[in-house]
Design an enzyme around this catalytic site. Structure first.
Site, short mmCIF file in Angstrom:
data_model
loop_
_atom_site.label_atom_id
_atom_site.label_comp_id
_atom_site.label_asym_id
_atom_site.label_seq_id
_atom_site.Cartn_x
_atom_site.Cartn_y
_atom_site.Cartn_z
N GLU A 110 0.84 -1.20 0.00
CA GLU A 110 0.00 0.00 0.00
C GLU A 110 0.88 1.25 0.00
OE1 GLU A 110 -3.32 2.00 3.00
OE2 GLU A 110 -3.20 -0.19 2.84
N ASP A 112 0.23 5.45 0.58
CA ASP A 112 -0.82 6.37 1.03
C ASP A 112 -0.44 7.83 0.97
OD1 ASP A 112 -2.27 4.10 1.83
OD2 ASP A 112 -1.54 4.21 3.88
N GLU A 114 -2.53 10.69 2.92
CA GLU A 114 -3.66 10.88 3.82
C GLU A 114 -3.60 12.29 4.41
OE1 GLU A 114 -4.58 6.55 5.77
OE2 GLU A 114 -2.72 7.54 6.41
N THR A 128 2.14 10.52 4.70
CA THR A 128 2.39 9.46 3.73
C THR A 128 2.79 8.22 4.50
OG1 THR A 128 4.75 9.95 3.44
CG2 THR A 128 3.19 11.18 2.05
N TRP A 201 -7.68 8.33 15.83
CA TRP A 201 -6.23 8.52 15.75
C TRP A 201 -5.78 9.74 14.95
CZ3 TRP A 201 -3.87 8.59 10.95
CH2 TRP A 201 -4.67 8.18 9.87
N ARG A 276 9.57 5.01 19.36
CA ARG A 276 8.73 3.88 18.95
C ARG A 276 9.19 2.62 19.66
NH1 ARG A 276 6.75 5.21 13.07
NH2 ARG A 276 5.89 3.13 13.19
#
Length: 288
Positions: A110, A112, A114, A128, A201, A276
């Site tokens: 995918e 993106d 967005e 992205t 989110w 993260r």
């Protein structure tokens, strides 16, 4: 669409003149209408996806959002769409233009664009993301140098065996080099567009949600010509798409514009987010 192109044209020269080619293509033949290459897949009651031929309005309200898909899946090409996103208070509202293999979830590829809505007075973030073999979490976010709700702008994805380049108008904002031949975005992908509720989110990690008292929210998308290589069931890849498949790198001018966009407009990069869980520097971060 079948187009002729001199076989001696160098790939770097082709990329340099992409804006001119886009202009020539837009005047060489009537623009495609939505039904030529696309079909509604969400909000199909005609109140949420309003088909106006050369443009489509996507509407989000309490009852539904809306979305569409290309009829064919593609294996490469220059995929583009002109988009004007909803204006005003749009917290939680997501406007998306993306490529995806099918099925759309699980082990898939995918790419993106967005737009993540925001409260009034704050910029809408362009996020992205790229999924390779079902693994995403490759987000990069940008505060654009213009208001994407004020007018139409071009959003493009150059996808070939050597690289993936994402453009805003003619400025490259993301480049992903193919470091794993034979494993890089090899699944056929369809072109998708959608408007939907991402309250959980999209805006400050869900702090601000869609306010349906302000609905309907409307995005308008244009540009339904597809310059790509159909993976199955379509016409052969035209010569222009084959030429795009040979582009291996940005031009020097595009490289400068790319670095400028990253330094001035990028607000988040997964490659540098050490917060993260289980952070490690993905291999592509050293080469893109």
């Amino acid at each position: 669409m079948h187009l002729t192109m001199a076989s001696s044209l160098q790939p770097w020269l082709l990329l340099l003149i992409l804006p001119l080619l886009s202009l020539l293509l837009s005047t060489a033949a009537p623009a495609a209408v939505f039904n030529d290459n696309f079909v509604a897949v969400g909000g199909t009651d005609a109140n949420h996806l309003v088909n106006q031929g050369t443009s489509v309005r996507l509407v989000l309200d309490r009852s539904s959002g809306a979305g569409f898909s290309s009829k064919l899946a593609y294996g490469s090409g220059l995929i583009q769409m002109r988009i004007k996103i909803p204006a005003g208070y749009t917290a939680g509202v997501v406007t998306a233009f993306y490529l995806t293999s099918e099925p759309e979830y699980g082990d898939h590829d995918e790419v993106d664009f967005e737009f993540l809505g925001n409260v009034e007075g704050k910029p809408v973030a362009l996020q992205t993301n790229i999924f390779l073999n079902g693994k995403g979490e490759r987000e990069q976010k940008f505060d654009l140098w213009f208001d994407p709700s004020a007018d139409f702008h071009d959003y493009k994805i150059l996808w070939n065996p050597y690289q993936l380049v994402m453009f805003v108008d003619n400025t490259p904002i993301r480049v992903l080099k193919n470091l794993t031949p034979g494993q890089f975005l090899v699944r056929p992908m369809k072109i998708r567009g959608s408007l939907w509720d991402g309250s959980d989110w999209a805006t400050d990690n869900g702090k601000y949600r869609v306010d349906y008292n302000r609905a309907p929210f409307t995005a308008v998308l244009q540009g339904f010509d597809v310059y790509g290589c159909p993976a199955t069931g379509g016409a052969p890849c035209d010569s222009l798409s084959l030429s795009w498949n040979a582009i291996r790198s940005l031009t020097p001018a595009q490289e400068a514009a790319y670095k400028n966009a990253k330094s001035k407009s990028m607000t988040y990069d997964y490659c540098t987010d050490k917060s993260r869980p289980n952070f490690h520097l993905p291999g592509e971060c050293n080469n893109n």
